[in-house]
Design an enzyme around this catalytic site. Structure first.
Site, PDB file in Angstrom:
ATOM      1  N   LYS A 186      30.631   3.374 -49.151  1.00 33.61           N
ATOM      2  CA  LYS A 186      30.800   3.292 -50.520  1.00 33.61           C
ATOM      3  C   LYS A 186      31.274   1.926 -50.823  1.00 33.61           C
ATOM      4  CE  LYS A 186      32.896   7.691 -51.718  1.00 33.61           C
ATOM      5  NZ  LYS A 186      34.222   8.454 -51.948  1.00 33.61           N
ATOM      6  N   LYS A 224      33.616  20.395 -52.197  1.00 29.86           N
ATOM      7  CA  LYS A 224      35.148  20.077 -51.875  1.00 29.86           C
ATOM      8  C   LYS A 224      35.843  21.064 -51.377  1.00 29.86           C
ATOM      9  CE  LYS A 224      34.805  15.743 -53.458  1.00 29.86           C
ATOM     10  NZ  LYS A 224      35.298  14.740 -52.498  1.00 29.86           N
TER      11      LYS A 224
HETATM   12  O1  NPG Z   1      28.618  12.209 -56.532  1.00 30.76           O
HETATM   13  O2  NPG Z   1      29.507  10.446 -57.767  1.00 30.76           O
HETATM   14  C1  NPG Z   1      29.650  11.437 -57.046  1.00 30.76           C
HETATM   15  C2  NPG Z   1      31.007  11.850 -56.615  1.00 30.76           C
HETATM   16  C3  NPG Z   1      31.102  12.397 -55.249  1.00 30.76           C
HETATM   17  O3  NPG Z   1      32.883  13.738 -54.657  1.00 30.76           O
HETATM   18  C4  NPG Z   1      32.612  12.673 -54.850  1.00 30.76           C
HETATM   19  N1  NPG Z   1      33.297  11.522 -54.887  1.00 30.76           N
HETATM   20  O4  NPG Z   1      36.116  12.105 -52.557  1.00 30.76           O
HETATM   21  O5  NPG Z   1      34.063  11.199 -52.311  1.00 30.76           O
HETATM   22  C5  NPG Z   1      34.982  11.581 -53.244  1.00 30.76           C
HETATM   23  C6  NPG Z   1      34.694  11.626 -54.399  1.00 30.76           C
HETATM   24  C7  NPG Z   1      35.373  10.671 -55.448  1.00 30.76           C
HETATM   25  C8  NPG Z   1      35.093  10.686 -56.983  1.00 30.76           C
HETATM   26  C9  NPG Z   1      36.362   9.928 -55.012  1.00 30.76           C
HETATM   27  C10 NPG Z   1      35.702   9.847 -57.568  1.00 30.76           C
HETATM   28  C11 NPG Z   1      37.045   8.977 -55.801  1.00 30.76           C
HETATM   29  C12 NPG Z   1      36.627   9.030 -57.071  1.00 30.76           C
END
Ligand code: NPG
Length: 357
Positions: A255, A157
């Site tokens: 997603k 990130k």
């Molecule tokens: O591996 O499940 C995972 C999380 C991956 O970082 C991740 N997701 O910004 O894509 C994103 C983030 C996220 C997490 C977004 C939770 C929204 C809620």
């Protein structure tokens, strides 16, 4: 493909609180526990992936709960479609997935079978959050552990001020062969700042600009040699097609919750296949229930890159299904998944049941 729900008699909305294994920080905020909305349609279950707060997209758990109770479930019981309702993709996805799960359970089929997925395993990828106090040793040791565990791809990130340094450190420390990406969650406002990340052999830079800022993504994609991937911007198959047509990205993160359900996620996949571009399945720190959907979906042939698909233990010390575990850097496409109702009950904070008629 779309489940009709005409036979559904009752829908349960249940909230559970699940602590994360450790707090997760991204440009859109820090989360230490998930306030998860579970949806049951007769015998079928689904997880609503809406996060606790509306800082990733507009959706959040309380809002999804409300629109399900006040709008979507009544429409399902009235036999009206959900298409006329604008937005609320994650809430719609949860309801249609629960209905589909009910249908699949009754017909004894798995989601993978329903999707025509024949792959038995899919490659696992991990996301490293922004560490406390921006600690580089903490980031590197997390990456080290992830690679030792077998993860096929690391995504870090980033946000302005936490970008070049961690990406350079990871690349320097682990060398060129490591599949490394960066995800900005829309936190940049200038192409020049994103260009600073163009020299590290990243597999992609994900969502550098705000979701509706296609022009900056086009400019960025034109000026960087690193491929641009879009996540938050891609709300439907039509948006995926448009973003690819105008050159705003060359990779898409799919997603199911963000695009309104499994059927639309498959349509986004199909757009990517038709355009010959890479796609992969994203994650939203789902419990085993949502992870089941993501891992099954990731078995489709167009998902050629490792997704944000991690072992359950990456997120939850205790999960509501049997945990997903890495097998040589891969996750097994699940058969029928059972909820651990004792864990669900122990973490339940509220429950309501709506009945047809
Ligand atoms: O591996 O499940 C995972 C999380 C991956 O970082 C991740 N997701 O910004 O894509 C994103 C983030 C996220 C997490 C977004 C939770 C929204 C809620």
């Amino acid at each position: 493909m779309e489940a009709s729900g005409v036979d559904v008699h009752e829908v349960e909305l249940r909230r559970i609180r699940l602590p994360l294994a450790r707090p997760f920080r991204a440009a859109h905020g820090t989360v230490a526990e998930r306030d998860v909305l579970l949806v049951r349609a007769d015998d079928g279950w689904a997880e609503c992936v809406a996060p606790n707060a509306p800082t990733y997209t507009a959706e959040y758990t309380d809002g999804a709960h409300h629109v399900l109770r006040a709008v979507l479930i009544p429409r399902l019981f009235e036999g009206r479609g959900l298409e006329d309702v604008k937005g609320h993709a994650m809430a719609k996805a949860a309801l249609t997935t629960a209905v589909l799960d009910d249908e699949l359970r009754r017909s004894g089929r798995t989601l993978a079978e329903h999707l025509g997925v024949t792959r038995e395993t899919v490659p696992a990828g991990i996301v490293l959050g922004i560490p406390d106090n921006g600690s580089m040793p903490a980031l590197l040791s997390e990456a080290e552990a992830a690679l030792a565990a077998g993860y096929r791809r690391i995504k870090v990130k980033v946000r302005p001020g936490w970008d070049v340094q961690p990406v350079a450190a990871l690349r320097h420390h682990f060398g060129a062969p490591v599949d490394l990406s960066a995800d900005a969650n829309g936190s940049y406002t200038s192409v020049e700042d994103v260009e600073l990340l163009d020299h590290f052999g990243l597999t992609m830079i994900e969502q550098p600009f705000a979701a509706d800022d296609l022009l900056s993504h086009m400019a960025c994609a034109a000026s960087l040699s690193t491929p641009v991937c879009l996540d938050e911007s891609i709300t439907s198959a039509a948006m995926a097609d448009a973003a690819l047509a105008v050159g705003a990205c060359s990779i898409i993160n799919v997603k199911p919750g963000r695009v309104g359900g499994i059927a639309e996620a498959v349509r986004v996949h199909d757009v990517c296949v038709a355009r010959g571009v890479d796609a992969w399945v994203g994650g939203m720190s789902e419990t085993g229930l949502g992870r089941t959907v993501n891992v099954a979906l990731a078995g489709l042939p167009g998902f050629r890159l490792p997704g944000d698909l991690s072992a359950s233990s990456r997120w939850f010390p205790v999960d509501i299904t049997a945990p997903f575990e890495l097998e040589d850097g891969m996750l097994r496409v699940p058969k029928q998944v059972e909820l651990r109702m004792d864990v669900v009950e122990a973490h339940t904070t509220s429950k309501e049941v709506l009945t047809r008629g």
